[in-house]
Design a protein around this motif. Structure first.
Motif, PDB file in Angstrom:
ATOM      1  N   ASP A  68       1.668  13.483 -10.096  1.00  0.00           N
ATOM      2  CA  ASP A  68       2.319  14.791 -10.069  1.00  0.00           C
ATOM      3  C   ASP A  68       3.020  15.076 -11.394  1.00  0.00           C
ATOM      4  O   ASP A  68       2.908  16.175 -11.934  1.00  0.00           O
ATOM      5  CB  ASP A  68       3.319  14.847  -8.918  1.00  0.00           C
ATOM      6  N   SER A  69       3.707  14.089 -11.915  1.00  0.00           N
ATOM      7  CA  SER A  69       4.408  14.263 -13.190  1.00  0.00           C
ATOM      8  C   SER A  69       3.420  14.516 -14.329  1.00  0.00           C
ATOM      9  O   SER A  69       3.638  15.393 -15.169  1.00  0.00           O
ATOM     10  CB  SER A  69       5.239  13.020 -13.486  1.00  0.00           C
ATOM     11  N   GLY A  70       2.332  13.776 -14.354  1.00  0.00           N
ATOM     12  CA  GLY A  70       1.323  13.963 -15.391  1.00  0.00           C
ATOM     13  C   GLY A  70       0.639  15.320 -15.299  1.00  0.00           C
ATOM     14  O   GLY A  70       0.411  15.976 -16.317  1.00  0.00           O
ATOM     15  N   ALA A  71       0.315  15.740 -14.080  1.00  0.00           N
ATOM     16  CA  ALA A  71      -0.347  17.033 -13.894  1.00  0.00           C
ATOM     17  C   ALA A  71       0.582  18.187 -14.282  1.00  0.00           C
ATOM     18  O   ALA A  71       0.150  19.153 -14.920  1.00  0.00           O
ATOM     19  CB  ALA A  71      -0.790  17.190 -12.442  1.00  0.00           C
TER      20      ALA A  71
ATOM     21  N   PHE B 152       2.017   6.124  -7.201  1.00  0.00           N
ATOM     22  CA  PHE B 152       0.872   6.835  -7.765  1.00  0.00           C
ATOM     23  C   PHE B 152       1.041   8.340  -7.627  1.00  0.00           C
ATOM     24  O   PHE B 152       0.761   9.090  -8.566  1.00  0.00           O
ATOM     25  CB  PHE B 152      -0.427   6.391  -7.084  1.00  0.00           C
ATOM     26  N   GLU B 153       1.512   8.786  -6.462  1.00  0.00           N
ATOM     27  CA  GLU B 153       1.703  10.225  -6.233  1.00  0.00           C
ATOM     28  C   GLU B 153       2.713  10.806  -7.206  1.00  0.00           C
ATOM     29  O   GLU B 153       2.493  11.866  -7.778  1.00  0.00           O
ATOM     30  CB  GLU B 153       2.154  10.448  -4.787  1.00  0.00           C
ATOM     31  N   ARG B 154       3.824  10.114  -7.409  1.00  0.00           N
ATOM     32  CA  ARG B 154       4.849  10.601  -8.333  1.00  0.00           C
ATOM     33  C   ARG B 154       4.330  10.646  -9.765  1.00  0.00           C
ATOM     34  O   ARG B 154       4.569  11.601 -10.489  1.00  0.00           O
ATOM     35  CB  ARG B 154       6.099   9.707  -8.260  1.00  0.00           C
ATOM     36  N   ALA B 155       3.617   9.601 -10.175  1.00  0.00           N
ATOM     37  CA  ALA B 155       3.083   9.545 -11.539  1.00  0.00           C
ATOM     38  C   ALA B 155       2.022  10.623 -11.752  1.00  0.00           C
ATOM     39  O   ALA B 155       2.003  11.291 -12.792  1.00  0.00           O
ATOM     40  CB  ALA B 155       2.512   8.158 -11.822  1.00  0.00           C
TER      41      ALA B 155
ATOM     42  N   ILE C  11       0.836  -1.204   0.000  1.00  0.00           N
ATOM     43  CA  ILE C  11       0.000   0.000   0.000  1.00  0.00           C
ATOM     44  C   ILE C  11       0.873   1.258   0.000  1.00  0.00           C
ATOM     45  O   ILE C  11       0.626   2.200  -0.771  1.00  0.00           O
ATOM     46  CB  ILE C  11      -0.958   0.003   1.216  1.00  0.00           C
ATOM     47  N   ILE C  12       1.905   1.290   0.818  1.00  0.00           N
ATOM     48  CA  ILE C  12       2.785   2.458   0.910  1.00  0.00           C
ATOM     49  C   ILE C  12       3.521   2.679  -0.410  1.00  0.00           C
ATOM     50  O   ILE C  12       3.554   3.801  -0.939  1.00  0.00           O
ATOM     51  CB  ILE C  12       3.788   2.310   2.076  1.00  0.00           C
ATOM     52  N   VAL C  13       4.102   1.618  -0.954  1.00  0.00           N
ATOM     53  CA  VAL C  13       4.836   1.750  -2.227  1.00  0.00           C
ATOM     54  C   VAL C  13       3.885   2.158  -3.342  1.00  0.00           C
ATOM     55  O   VAL C  13       4.214   3.018  -4.165  1.00  0.00           O
ATOM     56  CB  VAL C  13       5.574   0.438  -2.561  1.00  0.00           C
ATOM     57  N   GLY C  14       2.695   1.583  -3.371  1.00  0.00           N
ATOM     58  CA  GLY C  14       1.711   1.948  -4.386  1.00  0.00           C
ATOM     59  C   GLY C  14       1.304   3.414  -4.288  1.00  0.00           C
ATOM     60  O   GLY C  14       1.153   4.091  -5.309  1.00  0.00           O
TER      61      GLY C  14
END
Length: 68
Positions: free
Chosen positions: A34-37, A29-32, A22-25
């Motif tokens: 943020d990068s997309g936004a 997800f947060e990094r992906a 859960i933590i790694v996911g």
């Protein structure tokens, strides 16, 4: 069915691995997201942001033209 069983045994059977999954996911997800936004924001505002117009301003200053 074997794939589901393998994933369950590898990631969700024990509490410690479930928590780590859960933590790694969440971090991935947060990094992906943020990068997309940020990419979307830069694309929408192309030519308006400092990082886009800075080379043109520096080029004009180097040429000595201050006629803005």
């Amino acid at each position: 069915m074997a794939l589901i069983s393998t994933v369950y045994n590898a990631f969700f059977k024990r509490s410690s691995t479930f928590f780590l999954t859960i933590i790694v996911g969440a971090v991935v997800f947060e990094r992906a997201f943020d990068s997309g936004a940020e990419s979307l924001y830069d694309n929408i505002n192309k030519g308006k942001l400092w990082k886009h117009i800075k080379p043109e301003i520096e080029r004009r200053a180097a040429e000595g033209g201050d006629d803005e």
